[in-house]
Design a protein around this motif. Structure first.
Motif: not given
Length: 464
Positions: A209-217, A235-238, A259-264, A271-276
């Motif tokens: 999960e942390s490899e795919l989505f990353g994590y906050e400090k 991989a954003n834009n790729g 992610v597939l449905e919302k691109s976020e 706590v904040e979504s990231i758009q990709v």
């Protein structure tokens, strides 16, 4: 860069006038007066730009436009219309016309419209050249496609590449799913953007999960003080290639679906979504339908990813490619090991073709690598393939896909065709040993001999 322009109008005065207005060393200009001749010229010589009259004596210009966009969609078309037919020309643009010119337009406007179209073509050609350069840079011309099934797969892969749709690749291990994923990426408009591969089975479940989505400090004990960017964000834009998707846990499948449905997505602890803006290519060697029935795979995720799907056939179903694959790897290891192997004996080719290749392309690569390490001559013979022959002899039976199809309603005796195909393929697997083939088929050797004689199977080959 020189461009070719084709003017199609039944009025020779209009053709000559446009030719004079557009006279330029950068262009070669031809004129045609009928739709029939125009279509023939376009299909044969592939001009860069077509200036097409809306009204032609033998066919409506709109019909010609529709046919061109179906068969040669890359050709740009400017509609030529009489004064007062602007609405018709605008309607033609809905069918794929690049622009329109009125016959009474000022020469400056005609030149401007044509130059704008040619600038678009120039940009497209530069992008295609860069894409081709990247294609060969990544050695994607190594995709072997002599067989009809692989030619069809590459055709579909090229079509899928032109959209941003998620692609699902299925098939046994070693059939080339990762290579086709790269092929799709480099044939797409994202070819100059990141391409990341994630093997879901190679990352521990507690880390994926942390490899795919990353994590906050401070997201968890041991987290980096600055947090971490995940692979999806990188991989954003790729394109991101998720191999062995069936290894993901159900809760991670739910997050992937989001992610597939919302691109976020949310980083772990975020706590904040990231758009990709990302294209997913997903692969598995598992039967996802079985996993759904066993509640190990989400059916909503399956429906979301199973839009554009490609099934990679095992090597035993694309026999026409076996020798070409072997030769590709011979060339590869010639360079790597500084060898000069340039031939495979006919007997060695027979052994390669008759082997059942449970490991598929990966096994072909490994076998050829072993041969190339040990070989001292310039020709691979049956003596170099002893390991393969021993493996064939030790085959004890098991699941086997038979590479044949039947044509229902053909009027032929399909039962006989199927029996012939099964017996022929089993004899190949058994190295033409009838005793072993009969054991595999579960019939007496005498019965096998009866069918061999009846259907004249392997009549010209030596069998034992």
């Amino acid at each position: 860069m020189k461009f070719s322009i084709l003017i199609v109008d039944d009025d020779k005065i209009v053709c000559n006038s446009l030719k004079r207005i557009l006279g330029n060393k950068e262009y070669t200009i031809n004129t045609i007066y009928t739709a029939k001749d125009a279509l023939e010229e376009i299909y044969n010589n592939n001009p860069d730009l077509v200036i097409l009259d809306y009204k032609l004596p033998d066919k409506n210009g709109l019909e010609v436009l529709k046919e061109l966009k179906e068969k040669v969609p890359h050709v740009l078309v400017i509609i030529l219309t009489a004064y007062g037919n602007v609405l018709l020309a605008v309607g033609a643009m809905k069918y794929g016309a690049y622009d329109f010119i009125e016959k009474e337009a000022e020469p400056e406007l005609v030149r401007f419209t044509v130059q704008k179209a040619l600038d678009t073509i120039r940009l497209q050609k530069e992008v295609q050249a860069l894409q081709q350069e990247k294609f060969f840079e990544n050695d994607l011309n190594r995709v072997v496609s002599n067989s009809a099934v692989m030619k069809k797969i590459l055709e579909l892969a090229g079509q899928f590449a032109q959209s941003n749709t998620t692609v699902l690749l299925t098939g046994e291990t070693g059939t080339g799913k990762s290579l086709i994923a790269e092929y799709i990426h480099h044939k797409s408009q994202r070819f100059n953007q990141p391409f990341l591969t994630v093997n879901c089975s190679a990352i521990p479940h507690e880390l994926i999960e942390s490899e795919l989505f990353g994590y906050e400090k401070g997201a968890f004990t041991g987290a980096r003080s600055r947090g971490k960017i995940g692979l999806i964000e990188k991989a954003n834009n790729g394109t991101i290639f998720l191999d062995e998707i069936g290894e993901l846990s159900l809760d991670l499948q739910a997050k992937l679906l989001h992610v597939l449905e919302k691109s976020e997505f949310f980083r772990v602890g975020g706590v904040e979504s990231i758009q990709v803006n990302i294209r997913f290519i997903i692969a598995t060697n598992a039967d996802l339908n079985t996993m759904i029935n066993e509640n190990r795979f989400r059916n909503d995720l399956y429906y979301r990813i199973n839009v554009a799907s490609l099934h990679m056939p095992p090597v035993r179903e694309r026999q026409e490619d076996i020798i070409s694959l072997a030769k590709y790897f011979i060339n590869h290891f010639n360079k790597k090991f500084n060898k000069n192997v340039n031939k495979i004996s006919s007997t060695a080719e027979t052994i390669l073709n008759n082997y059942y290749w449970p490991g598929n392309i990966r096994e072909i690569r490994n076998i050829i690598e072993r041969v190339m390490i040990l070989i001292k001559d310039s020709e691979i013979t049956e003596n170099d393939l002893c390991q393969l022959q021993e493996q064939t002899k030790s085959f004890k039976g098991g699941p086997m896909t038979f590479p044949f199809c039947v044509n229902l309603g053909s009027g032929k005796n399909l039962l006989h065709e199927v029996q012939t195909a099964i017996i022929s393929h089993t004899l190949k697997i058994a190295n033409n040993n009838k005793t072993k083939a009969a054991q595999f088929l579960g019939i007496p050797r005498t019965s096998l001999q009866f069918y061999i004689d009846k259907y004249e199977i392997l009549k010209d080959n030596q069998i034992t």
